[in-house]
Write a protein that holds these residues in place. Structure first.
Motif, PDB file in Angstrom:
ATOM      1  N   TYR A   1     -39.917   0.270  25.626  1.00 51.27           N
ATOM      2  CA  TYR A   1     -38.691   0.691  24.946  1.00 51.27           C
ATOM      3  C   TYR A   1     -38.508   2.205  24.946  1.00 51.27           C
ATOM      4  CZ  TYR A   1     -42.057   0.846  21.064  1.00 51.27           C
ATOM      5  OH  TYR A   1     -43.155   1.074  20.280  1.00 51.27           O
ATOM      6  N   ALA A   2     -39.389   2.936  25.603  1.00 51.65           N
ATOM      7  CA  ALA A   2     -39.287   4.397  25.630  1.00 51.65           C
ATOM      8  C   ALA A   2     -38.811   4.924  26.976  1.00 51.65           C
ATOM      9  CB  ALA A   2     -40.638   5.018  25.296  1.00 51.65           C
ATOM     10  N   PHE A   3     -38.797   4.087  27.989  1.00 46.66           N
ATOM     11  CA  PHE A   3     -38.505   4.552  29.351  1.00 46.66           C
ATOM     12  C   PHE A   3     -37.023   4.819  29.572  1.00 46.66           C
ATOM     13  CE2 PHE A   3     -37.735   3.671  33.910  1.00 46.66           C
ATOM     14  CZ  PHE A   3     -38.469   4.718  34.433  1.00 46.66           C
ATOM     15  N   VAL A   4     -36.175   4.071  28.879  1.00 51.75           N
ATOM     16  CA  VAL A   4     -34.728   4.191  29.096  1.00 51.75           C
ATOM     17  C   VAL A   4     -34.056   4.721  27.840  1.00 51.75           C
ATOM     18  CG1 VAL A   4     -34.644   2.353  30.824  1.00 51.75           C
ATOM     19  CG2 VAL A   4     -34.342   1.791  28.413  1.00 51.75           C
ATOM     20  N   GLY A   5     -32.829   5.193  28.013  1.00 50.50           N
ATOM     21  CA  GLY A   5     -32.055   5.639  26.856  1.00 50.50           C
ATOM     22  C   GLY A   5     -31.694   4.464  25.969  1.00 50.50           C
ATOM     23  N   ARG A   6     -31.330   4.768  24.748  1.00 51.38           N
ATOM     24  CA  ARG A   6     -31.039   3.717  23.779  1.00 51.38           C
ATOM     25  C   ARG A   6     -29.878   2.832  24.207  1.00 51.38           C
ATOM     26  NH1 ARG A   6     -32.002   2.386  18.348  1.00 51.38           N
ATOM     27  NH2 ARG A   6     -31.187   0.283  18.284  1.00 51.38           N
ATOM     28  N   ASP A   7     -28.873   3.402  24.863  1.00 52.47           N
ATOM     29  CA  ASP A   7     -27.741   2.591  25.321  1.00 52.47           C
ATOM     30  C   ASP A   7     -28.185   1.569  26.361  1.00 52.47           C
ATOM     31  OD1 ASP A   7     -28.262   4.755  27.055  1.00 52.47           O
ATOM     32  OD2 ASP A   7     -26.205   4.801  27.795  1.00 52.47           O
ATOM     33  N   VAL A   8     -29.058   1.966  27.266  1.00 51.73           N
ATOM     34  CA  VAL A   8     -29.577   1.053  28.292  1.00 51.73           C
ATOM     35  C   VAL A   8     -30.473  -0.005  27.650  1.00 51.73           C
ATOM     36  CG1 VAL A   8     -31.000   0.891  30.383  1.00 51.73           C
ATOM     37  CG2 VAL A   8     -29.390   2.792  30.101  1.00 51.73           C
ATOM     38  N   LEU A   9     -31.315   0.404  26.698  1.00 53.84           N
ATOM     39  CA  LEU A   9     -32.174  -0.544  26.000  1.00 53.84           C
ATOM     40  C   LEU A   9     -31.334  -1.590  25.266  1.00 53.84           C
ATOM     41  CD1 LEU A   9     -34.992  -1.468  25.050  1.00 53.84           C
ATOM     42  CD2 LEU A   9     -34.706   0.080  23.101  1.00 53.84           C
ATOM     43  N   ASP A  10     -30.314  -1.140  24.543  1.00 52.23           N
ATOM     44  CA  ASP A  10     -29.457  -2.081  23.805  1.00 52.23           C
ATOM     45  C   ASP A  10     -28.768  -3.057  24.747  1.00 52.23           C
ATOM     46  OD1 ASP A  10     -30.180  -0.989  21.363  1.00 52.23           O
ATOM     47  OD2 ASP A  10     -28.398   0.278  21.216  1.00 52.23           O
ATOM     48  N   ALA A  11     -28.308  -2.579  25.893  1.00 49.69           N
ATOM     49  CA  ALA A  11     -27.659  -3.457  26.876  1.00 49.69           C
ATOM     50  C   ALA A  11     -28.657  -4.481  27.416  1.00 49.69           C
ATOM     51  CB  ALA A  11     -27.061  -2.634  28.015  1.00 49.69           C
ATOM     52  N   ALA A  12     -29.870  -4.038  27.729  1.00 45.15           N
ATOM     53  CA  ALA A  12     -30.894  -4.952  28.248  1.00 45.15           C
ATOM     54  C   ALA A  12     -31.282  -5.998  27.207  1.00 45.15           C
ATOM     55  CB  ALA A  12     -32.123  -4.158  28.695  1.00 45.15           C
ATOM     56  N   LEU A  13     -31.439  -5.569  25.951  1.00 48.75           N
ATOM     57  CA  LEU A  13     -31.799  -6.514  24.890  1.00 48.75           C
ATOM     58  C   LEU A  13     -30.687  -7.538  24.673  1.00 48.75           C
ATOM     59  CD1 LEU A  13     -33.464  -4.107  22.301  1.00 48.75           C
ATOM     60  CD2 LEU A  13     -34.611  -5.711  23.862  1.00 48.75           C
ATOM     61  N   SER A  14     -29.453  -7.099  24.750  1.00 51.69           N
ATOM     62  CA  SER A  14     -28.318  -8.007  24.593  1.00 51.69           C
ATOM     63  C   SER A  14     -28.290  -9.032  25.726  1.00 51.69           C
ATOM     64  CB  SER A  14     -27.019  -7.199  24.567  1.00 51.69           C
ATOM     65  OG  SER A  14     -25.915  -8.057  24.474  1.00 51.69           O
ATOM     66  N   LYS A  15     -28.511  -8.566  26.957  1.00 55.48           N
ATOM     67  CA  LYS A  15     -28.545  -9.487  28.091  1.00 55.48           C
ATOM     68  C   LYS A  15     -29.706 -10.459  27.966  1.00 55.48           C
ATOM     69  CE  LYS A  15     -28.411  -6.708  31.704  1.00 55.48           C
ATOM     70  NZ  LYS A  15     -28.128  -6.094  33.021  1.00 55.48           N
ATOM     71  N   LEU A  16     -30.864  -9.960  27.548  1.00 52.85           N
ATOM     72  CA  LEU A  16     -32.036 -10.819  27.391  1.00 52.85           C
ATOM     73  C   LEU A  16     -31.794 -11.871  26.312  1.00 52.85           C
ATOM     74  CD1 LEU A  16     -34.940 -11.537  28.122  1.00 52.85           C
ATOM     75  CD2 LEU A  16     -35.706  -9.760  26.531  1.00 52.85           C
ATOM     76  N   GLN A  17     -31.230 -11.451  25.190  1.00 52.99           N
ATOM     77  CA  GLN A  17     -30.964 -12.398  24.105  1.00 52.99           C
ATOM     78  C   GLN A  17     -29.988 -13.481  24.559  1.00 52.99           C
ATOM     79  OE1 GLN A  17     -29.894 -10.642  20.359  1.00 52.99           O
ATOM     80  NE2 GLN A  17     -29.811 -12.623  19.335  1.00 52.99           N
ATOM     81  N   GLY A  18     -28.910 -13.090  25.217  1.00 48.01           N
ATOM     82  CA  GLY A  18     -27.939 -14.070  25.696  1.00 48.01           C
ATOM     83  C   GLY A  18     -28.553 -15.033  26.708  1.00 48.01           C
ATOM     84  N   TRP A  19     -29.400 -14.518  27.593  1.00 47.91           N
ATOM     85  CA  TRP A  19     -30.043 -15.344  28.598  1.00 47.91           C
ATOM     86  C   TRP A  19     -30.971 -16.363  27.964  1.00 47.91           C
ATOM     87  CZ3 TRP A  19     -34.940 -16.326  30.552  1.00 47.91           C
ATOM     88  CH2 TRP A  19     -34.998 -16.895  31.836  1.00 47.91           C
ATOM     89  N   VAL A  20     -31.771 -15.921  27.000  1.00 47.15           N
ATOM     90  CA  VAL A  20     -32.692 -16.838  26.315  1.00 47.15           C
ATOM     91  C   VAL A  20     -31.916 -17.912  25.567  1.00 47.15           C
ATOM     92  CG1 VAL A  20     -34.434 -17.022  24.481  1.00 47.15           C
ATOM     93  CG2 VAL A  20     -34.593 -15.171  26.158  1.00 47.15           C
TER      94      VAL A  20
END
Length: 120
Positions: free
Chosen positions: A96-115
């Motif tokens: 969670y430190a490698f990308v900016g917060r906007d990218v992290l939030d987008a990835a988490l949203s995509k992951l949540q929707g996929w699951v």
């Protein structure tokens, strides 16, 4: 010279601590919302999470398939447990430190929707 500026270094480290704490909280909130287990980090930049319930079988090959599905279906890359010497298949590392917060939030949203879609 930059590192000799104590005020700058203190402010920089404080801001990074806050950013890391907030990014970690975003990851754990998503994991909690999905009822997926994880180890609570005490420090650092990774969340070790158990996605074994999403495997089609309990094997390293299934973990590799899940990794590929996440990478190709939603373009989210998590580090598979086998690459981190996990004791069992299905554990993944979220950085969670490698990308900016906007990218992290987008990835988490995509992951949540996929699951959620995978479970339905």
């Amino acid at each position: 010279e930059l590192l000799s500026d104590d005020a700058f270094c203190d402010d920089y480290l404080r801001a990074n601590q806050v950013a890391l704490r907030l990014s970690c909280a975003a990851c754990t909130a998503m994991m909690d919302a999905l009822s997926l287990p994880y180890y609570v980090p005490e420090a650092g930049m990774f969340l070790w999470c158990d996605l074994s319930s999403l495997l089609d079988e309990k094997s390293w090959a299934a973990e590799a398939r899940l990794y590929d599905q996440l990478r190709t279906d939603i373009r989210v890359v998590l580090t598979p447990g086998q690459a981190q010497h996990a004791a069992a298949p299905g554990w993944f590392r979220i950085c969670y430190a490698f990308v900016g917060r906007d990218v992290l939030d987008a990835a988490l949203s995509k992951l949540q929707g996929w699951v959620e879609k995978k479970r339905s």
